[in-house]
Structures are given as structure tokens and as C-alpha cells.
Design an enzyme around this catalytic site. Structure first.
Site, PDB file in Angstrom:
ATOM      1  N   TYR A  70      53.772  45.398  37.730  1.00 44.10           N
ATOM      2  CA  TYR A  70      54.299  44.134  38.241  1.00 44.10           C
ATOM      3  C   TYR A  70      55.765  43.928  37.917  1.00 44.10           C
ATOM      4  O   TYR A  70      56.350  42.927  38.312  1.00 44.10           O
ATOM      5  CB  TYR A  70      53.481  42.962  37.695  1.00 44.10           C
ATOM      6  CG  TYR A  70      52.077  42.957  38.255  1.00 44.10           C
ATOM      7  CD1 TYR A  70      51.230  44.022  38.003  1.00 44.10           C
ATOM      8  CD2 TYR A  70      51.613  41.927  39.043  1.00 44.10           C
ATOM      9  CE1 TYR A  70      49.956  44.050  38.516  1.00 44.10           C
ATOM     10  CE2 TYR A  70      50.336  41.938  39.555  1.00 44.10           C
ATOM     11  CZ  TYR A  70      49.506  43.001  39.285  1.00 44.10           C
ATOM     12  OH  TYR A  70      48.244  43.032  39.794  1.00 44.10           O
ATOM     13  N   LYS A 115      42.776  52.123  31.038  1.00 46.77           N
ATOM     14  CA  LYS A 115      42.492  53.374  31.749  1.00 46.77           C
ATOM     15  C   LYS A 115      43.165  54.505  30.976  1.00 46.77           C
ATOM     16  O   LYS A 115      43.816  55.391  31.552  1.00 46.77           O
ATOM     17  CB  LYS A 115      43.021  53.259  33.199  1.00 46.77           C
ATOM     18  CG  LYS A 115      42.486  54.294  34.142  1.00 46.77           C
ATOM     19  CD  LYS A 115      41.020  54.150  34.479  1.00 46.77           C
ATOM     20  CE  LYS A 115      40.531  55.322  35.303  1.00 46.77           C
ATOM     21  NZ  LYS A 115      39.069  55.380  35.427  1.00 46.77           N
ATOM     22  N   ASP A 146      37.152  50.651  34.180  1.00 48.69           N
ATOM     23  CA  ASP A 146      36.178  50.681  35.286  1.00 48.69           C
ATOM     24  C   ASP A 146      34.785  50.352  34.766  1.00 48.69           C
ATOM     25  O   ASP A 146      34.015  49.628  35.403  1.00 48.69           O
ATOM     26  CB  ASP A 146      36.210  52.015  36.058  1.00 48.69           C
ATOM     27  CG  ASP A 146      36.468  53.223  35.182  1.00 48.69           C
ATOM     28  OD1 ASP A 146      37.068  53.062  34.116  1.00 48.69           O
ATOM     29  OD2 ASP A 146      36.068  54.333  35.560  1.00 48.69           O
ATOM     30  N   ASP A 160      44.632  41.379  36.311  1.00 48.90           N
ATOM     31  CA  ASP A 160      44.672  40.660  37.574  1.00 48.90           C
ATOM     32  C   ASP A 160      43.318  40.810  38.279  1.00 48.90           C
ATOM     33  O   ASP A 160      42.700  39.830  38.734  1.00 48.90           O
ATOM     34  CB  ASP A 160      45.795  41.263  38.432  1.00 48.90           C
ATOM     35  CG  ASP A 160      46.185  40.397  39.608  1.00 48.90           C
ATOM     36  OD1 ASP A 160      45.607  39.311  39.756  1.00 48.90           O
ATOM     37  OD2 ASP A 160      47.060  40.818  40.381  1.00 48.90           O
TER      38      ASP A 160
END
Ligand code: NAP
Length: 484
Positions: free
Chosen positions: A132, A179, A212, A236
Site C-alpha cells: 500500500y 505469508k 491462508d 485488509d
């Protein structure tokens, strides 16, 4: 209710679409508690873009926030096009509100597939770094790049913030969702820093979960989570998911908190199709105002509003997003009901006892991390070329035969394609050519970098370079798929 007499100035931004309706509902409820807030109404968003200001945030608004340091805002539309930046992201970045707090909890009368399971969790999203930051390039006419910058300092701030937030609300655990298994350096930095600071909060259980699986676990058994701390993009997505668990965006408040400024807003956007119809759910912004009151130390007023919202929902006054727009209470009637219920308390639903939040302090130095040793051990040169990998490899070997750096490999879209490995990736005209010091590894001087680029640029178009560095003997770069 408050014993404090001095008025507290707060910048109020009505925003776009349904913004003015939800902001005015929250304002009414806050005023009805007698909280000593003095609103400074300011503009940002669509109307400002239309006046030709590409940031969407005028100087007067920035000046007001710099003074009040607290903002309650409605959603701001982000123009879809080129040039203009999101005014929301601009505000978050200008005032370095690095922590985005998004609590969700089961609510009375709001039936969901999870009703009865006691969901009550908070996503703490890093709010200014990651993808971002908006650092983007077309590296070739057909290949785009977004830089994902994650800093040790940013991770330390958000990890400590999550533990402090858990403490302030008497929560028992913090899960860190990353991740790191794939992005070992960027996402891995949050995991490593989280695991380093966790022992300083022995009263709070801590664990790491791959993001995930976190999404999977949130749908399967959301009640196992208390606080989840995560990077910007993960947060987000996860926080939209968590808001759906308790009834949707109409019920999802948020706070953007920094060392100096805090901005309170609903998670939802401007929902333009409902603008001006008096039908949308203002709860998310009213609960954002509750977070604001707690931030300001107005705990009684905050609890009074939370009780009144719960009593209203328990009594069956529900907006159209919950019961259908043909049957739902109008925004104004729902707000009237909450105001009318101020002073009433729910006995079936618990309202958290919240203590003042201790914002973490980290050293302000720009060079926050200082290694004892460092060396440049090679160079990645990104080349735009219509050649095959074998043709490009042969050309680069020839061009650099007598330079200090030798070609180790070429990768395309992250997979090694030269020397050939038998892999069959789709080729594009964007190659990463990795050069390492031929002999006597040590710190590579810039002259060798310049010489290599001069040679390459005689025959090829290069558009980007990265130095391959080692810090304290640890590789500061990753290998390509297939590279040994
Ligand atoms: P959105 O405005 O959040 O609306 C998506 C859907 O969520 C709505 O169509 C509606 O669902 C539901 N919804 C949202 N708020 C609601 C409320 N208060 N009460 C009841 N239902 C509500 O998302 P979007 O359509 O993707 O974005 C619209 C604009 O808002 C864009 O310009 C975007 O950039 C901006 N935005 C701003 C912010 C911010 O200022 N922080 C955040 C997100 C988006 P149904 O259609 O199912 O009824």
C-alpha cells in the site's frame, strides 16, 4: 457523564456517499452522552478531487488534524483512474497512523451462521507499509511491479501495539498471520520480529499462523482467535472476512492509531447506491466513535453507547442490511432508538472493561537496525529483452568475460531459465540476470557495478538493478526457483 470540563477538539469529516448520514448518526449519539467533544467539520474526498486537488485532502483539513490529533471520519470515495491517490491512504500515511484496529463481535439480534459461538476478536493491521506504499513501476511495456517494503521498525511497532492492545482490553492471545513461508524476507520480518518481542508479554499467549490457513480457520472456528496481527494487505482482506462473520460491513468499526494522531472510521466505503436514502446501518461508525471515546479516556461515555447499541439490537430494532430493506428501520429511526436507550444496560451481553492503551515506543532513528558487518556480494540486473534466455545468457557471458562479476543465472518471473534447467516457464521480456563476484569474494565496489552496467547497456536495455547484500553474514536476498 464526564467530569472533565475542557472541551476536546475532534476533526469531523462527513465524507462521501453514505458518509454524511453515518457521521451525523454517530455525532448525535456522542453528543447525547454529554461527552465534551468540540467538532471541527472539515472536507476530504470526492468534492475535493472535483475541485482539482489530486490528494483529496485540503490544507485546512491537514491543519485541523495537526491541531486536534483526533479524527472521526466518514468513508471517502477513491476515484478509479490514474493520478489521484486514495484520500484515505493519504490521511493514514500523512499522520503515520501505523496501526489499524478492526474489532468484530457477535451482536444481539444479528443472526449469522456463527450466532451463539461468541465471536469477539480484533484484527490489528499494519497500516502504512507493504504493497500500500503505492510504489509502482511498469518495468517493461508488459511487466508491472509493486514494491512490497516491510521494515523491522514497522514490524516492531505493530507487534508491540498488538500486545499492548490485547492488554488494554484484557485479551488472552495474539496470533501473528503472515505469508512468511513464501515471502521469507518481507512477510518473514513480521514473523521474526513478533517472535522476538512476544516473550516480553508473558501474560499473553502468542502464536504464528500462515495467513491462508488463518482465513480457513477464521471461517471454520473463528472463536479460537482473540487478536490477530498482520501485514497491511493480509489485514485488509482478513478484516473484511471477519466483519462478514458478525453481520457485515454495517457492523465493522475501525481505528487508525499512530504516535500522535488517531483516525476513527467504519471499515465500509461510501456505498453510493444507498446515499441519501436514510436506509443504511450506522452502527459501524457509531462503534468507531466508541473506540474514539475510549482513546480519549471517556470510558463511561463509550460503555454507555455500547450498552445502548446492544439494548437497541436486543429490542429488535434492526436496519435493512440485517432484515431486508423493505422491513428495516430507517437510519434516523435506528439512531433515535440508540439515543433513547442511552442509560439502559444490557445484562445478557458483556461489555469489555477497557484500560488506557499504552502506545509502544521504539527508537526514532532512521537506521533502526545496525549490523556489525555487511558486504555487497553481487548484483541483479533486470533486463528487458526480446531474446530467448539462452541467447541472452550467451550474450551476457560474452560481454562480461573479463569483468569482476560473472553471470550466475538468469530468471524469468522468478524461475531460473539460464543455464537451462528443463523448466518450461512462459517467457516474457523481463529477465533478472544475477552476477556474483568471480573470485576473492568481499565487498563489491561501485566501480565494478558501473563497469558491468556499461558493458551490458552496449547491447541490452536494463531498467533496474538490485545489489546482493549480506548483513552479519546472512544473505539479504532470496534464490530464484531452481537456483542453487
Ligand atoms: P462499500 O462502500 O463498503 O460497499 C459495499 C457493500 O457493503 C454495499 O453495497 C453494501 O452491501 C454493504 N455496506 C457497506 N456499508 C454499509 C452500511 N453502512 N450499511 C449497510 N450495508 C453496507 O464498498 P465499495 O462499493 O467497494 O466502495 C465504494 C467506495 O468507497 C469506493 O470509492 C471505495 O474506494 C470507497 N471506500 C472507502 C473506504 C474508506 O473511506 N475507509 C473504505 C472502503 C471503500 P449490499 O450491496 O450487499 O447491500
Amino acid at each position: 457523564m464526564s467530569t472533565r470540563l475542557a472541551p476536546i477538539p475532534v476533526t469531523l469529516i462527513p465524507g462521501d456517499g453514505i458518509g454524511p448520514e453515518v457521521v451525523s448518526a454517530a455525532r448525535r449519539v456522542v453528543e447525547a452522552t454529554g461527552a465534551p467533544i468540540e467538532w471541527e467539520e472539515c472536507e476530504a474526498g470526492a468534492a475535493v478531487f472535483r475541485k482539482g486537488l489530486p490528494s483529496g485532502v485540503p490544507d485546512e483539513t491537514i491543519e485541523s488534524i495537526s491541531r486536534t490529533r483526533v479524527v472521526l471520519k466518514g468513508p471517502l470515495e477513491t476515484p478509479v483512474g490514474f493520478g489521484e491517490k486514495s484520500a484515505n491512504v493519504t490521511l493514514r500515511k500523512l499522520f503515520e497512523t501505523y496501526a489499524n484496529v478492526r474489532p468484530v463481535r457477535e451482536l444481539p439480534g444479528v443472526r449469522t451462521p456463527y450466532s451463539g459461538r461468541g465471536i469477539d476478536l480484533v484484527v490489528v493491521r499494519e497500516n502504512v507499509e507493504d504493497l500500500y506504499a503505492g510504489i509502482e513501476y511498469m518495468q517493461t511495456p508488459g511487466v508491472a511491479q509493486t514494491l512490497k517494503l516491510i521494515t523491522v521498525k514497522g514490524c516492531e511497532k505493530i507487534a508491540r501495539f498488538a500486545f499492548e492492545y490485547a492488554r488494554s482490553e484484557g485479551r488472552r492471545s495474539v496470533a501473528c498471520a503472515t505469508k512468511a513461508n513464501i515471502m521469507k524476507l518481507s512477510e518473514g520480518t513480521l514473523k521474526r520480529v513478533f517472535e522476538r518481542v512476544a516473550p516480553e508479554y508473558p501474560d499473553i499467549e502468542s502464536w504464528h499462523v500462515i495467513v491462508d490457513n488463518c482465513a480457513h480457520q477464521l471461517v471454520k472456528r473463528p472463536e479460537q482467535f482473540d487478536v490477530i496481527v498482520t501485514t497491511n494487505m493480509n489485514g485488509d482482506i482478513l478484516s473484511d472476512l471477519t466483519s462478514a462473520l458478525v453481520g457485515g460491513l454495517g457492523f465493522a468499526p475501525s481505528a487508525n492509531i499512530g504516535n500522535d494522531v488517531a483516525i476513527f472510521e467504519a471499515v465500509h466505503g461510501s456505498a453510493p447506491k444507498y446515499a441519501g436514502k436514510d436506509v443504511i446501518n450506522p452502527t459501524a461508525l457509531i462503534l468507531s466513535a466508541v473506540l474514539m471515546l475510549r482513546y480519549l479516556g471517556l470510558f463511561e461515555e463509550a460503555a454507555a453507547i455500547e450498552h445502548a447499541v446492544f439494548v437497541t439490537l436486543e429490542s429488535g430494532v434492526l436496519t435493512g442490511d440485517v432484515v431486508g430493506y423493505d422491513r428495516g428501520a430507517r437510519t434516523s429511526a435506528y439512531t433515535d432508538a440508540i439515543v433513547g436507550n442511552l442509560g439502559r444496560r444490557t445484562d445478557r451481553w458483556t461489555i469489555r472493561e477497557v484500560k488506557p492503551l499504552q502506545l509502544p515506543t521504539v527508537a526514532p532513528d532512521p537506521d533502526f537496525v545496525r549490523p556489525a558487518s555487511r558486504a555487497v556480494v553481487g548484483l541483479d540486473v533486470f533486463v528487458e529483452s526480446p531474446l530467448t534466455a539462452t541467447e541472452l545468457g550467451a550474450s551476457l557471458l560474452e560481454l562480461t568475460r573479463d569483468t569482476r562479476l560473472s553471470l550466475k543465472m538468469i530468471s524469468c518471473r522468478g524461475t531460473k531459465v539460464f543455464p537451462p534447467t528443463g523448466a518450461m516457464p512462459e517467457l516474457v521480456d523481463h529477465y533478472r540476470c544475477r552476477f556474483v563476484i568471480r573470485e576473492n569474494p568481499g565487498d563489491l565496489p561501485d566501480e565494478d557495478v558501473h563497469e558491468l552496467l556499461t558493458r551490458i547497456s552496449r547491447h541490452h536495455r536494463w531498467m533496474h538493478i538490485e545489489k546482493l547484500q549480506e548483513f552479519d553474514g546472512e544473505l539479504g536476498f532470496t534464490r530464484a526457483q531452481g537456483e542453487n
